[in-house]
Design a protein around this motif. Structure first.
Motif, PDB file in Angstrom:
ATOM      1  N   TYR A  70      44.507 -69.979 -74.558  1.00 18.20           N
ATOM      2  CA  TYR A  70      45.706 -69.987 -73.727  1.00 18.20           C
ATOM      3  C   TYR A  70      46.916 -70.501 -74.503  1.00 18.20           C
ATOM      4  O   TYR A  70      48.023 -69.973 -74.380  1.00 18.20           O
ATOM      5  N   LEU A  86      50.139 -68.344 -68.204  1.00 12.22           N
ATOM      6  CA  LEU A  86      49.139 -68.799 -69.161  1.00 12.22           C
ATOM      7  C   LEU A  86      49.084 -70.324 -69.206  1.00 12.22           C
ATOM      8  O   LEU A  86      47.993 -70.922 -69.244  1.00 12.22           O
ATOM      9  N   SER A  89      47.378 -71.645 -66.013  1.00 12.71           N
ATOM     10  CA  SER A  89      45.930 -71.462 -66.081  1.00 12.71           C
ATOM     11  C   SER A  89      45.301 -72.480 -67.025  1.00 12.71           C
ATOM     12  O   SER A  89      44.239 -73.033 -66.740  1.00 12.71           O
ATOM     13  N   VAL A 141      42.700 -62.161 -71.407  1.00  8.85           N
ATOM     14  CA  VAL A 141      42.352 -63.193 -70.424  1.00  8.85           C
ATOM     15  C   VAL A 141      41.350 -62.640 -69.414  1.00  8.85           C
ATOM     16  O   VAL A 141      40.344 -63.280 -69.098  1.00  8.85           O
ATOM     17  N   GLU A 145      37.572 -64.138 -69.038  1.00 10.88           N
ATOM     18  CA  GLU A 145      37.120 -64.776 -67.797  1.00 10.88           C
ATOM     19  C   GLU A 145      35.913 -64.055 -67.209  1.00 10.88           C
ATOM     20  O   GLU A 145      35.007 -64.683 -66.652  1.00 10.88           O
ATOM     21  N   HIS A 180      41.544 -66.752 -62.216  1.00 12.55           N
ATOM     22  CA  HIS A 180      42.404 -66.561 -63.382  1.00 12.55           C
ATOM     23  C   HIS A 180      42.353 -65.110 -63.869  1.00 12.55           C
ATOM     24  O   HIS A 180      43.367 -64.559 -64.312  1.00 12.55           O
ATOM     25  N   ALA A 184      45.637 -62.569 -64.001  1.00 13.46           N
ATOM     26  CA  ALA A 184      46.014 -61.868 -65.230  1.00 13.46           C
ATOM     27  C   ALA A 184      46.013 -60.354 -65.025  1.00 13.46           C
ATOM     28  O   ALA A 184      46.875 -59.646 -65.557  1.00 13.46           O
TER      29      ALA A 184
END
Length: 214
Positions: A70, A86, A89, A141, A145, A180, A184
């Motif tokens: 990040y 970002l 998060s 991202v 995740e 998250h 994104a």
């Protein structure tokens, strides 16, 4: 969120502070309490404590990597709104870092000695993703995740059913990772090419196996 317009030097100094806090100190967390604290501790065998402690060490290192990713992406983001997402998060992921470290200590374990190495590599990958463009950075991202969610499912399956303290932490982490990824994706994250996804899984597997032991 602070809307001050930071200079490149300001951002570099802030990044250095975040790096030191992530690796050696206590990064700032949100107002959320550790979800495991509401659950009673249970009797575990020495083997179970050792194994769960190592799983939580892997998760802690994963969060170290997340911070680096990040931070690298925020540093190279072109759009201020993307940078803000970002950074938000990353701040929420600090909760995971703190929760994992606390659980590791409760189980009598230790953090990985390889964390500085993994941080450096993840920061480089995050910076590269950001340089490729905001849509690819956000797509990175999303895929990260998703892979973390799969990884957490594997760990939850290995934790004894009565160890609600550990399971509560992992389950909340999984919810956050899913959120998250959604944020994104909605922000315009692009679908990554399959070879990139496979490379990310290979690096994740290497990190997981190395961190379990070291």
């Amino acid at each position: 969120m602070n809307t001050r317009d930071y200079s490149p030097i300001d951002r570099a100094l802030i990044g250095m502070d975040r790096t030191l806090r992530t690796l050696f100190g206590r990064p700032p967390v949100t107002e959320r309490a550790n979800p495991g604290k509401a659950e009673a501790e249970v009797d575990l065998t020495d083997q179970e404590r050792r194994h769960i402690g190592r799983l939580m060490r892997i998760n802690h290192t994963g969060e170290v990597c997340a911070q680096a990713l990040y931070q690298g992406q925020a540093l190279t983001a072109r759009d201020a709104a993307v940078r803000e997402r970002l950074e938000r998060s990353a701040h929420e992921e600090n909760d995971h870092l703190a929760w994992c470290e606390e659980r590791i200590k409760e189980l009598g374990g230790r953090k990985s000695l390889l964390n500085p190495l993994w941080y450096a590599g993840s920061f480089a990958m995050g910076s590269a993703a950001g340089l490729a463009g905001d849509q690819w950075s956000l797509g990175f991202v999303v895929e990260t995740e998703r892979q973390v969610e799969d990884h957490l499912d594997e760990h939850i399956a290995q934790v004894p059913g009565d160890d609600r303290r550990t399971r509560a932490i992992l389950e909340q982490m999984k919810l956050d990772e899913s959120h998250h990824a959604q944020v994104a994706q909605i922000a315009g994250g692009a679908e990554l090419p399959e070879p990139v996804k496979l490379a990310m899984r290979a690096v994740s597997k290497l990190m997981t196996h190395g961190t379990y032991w070291v």
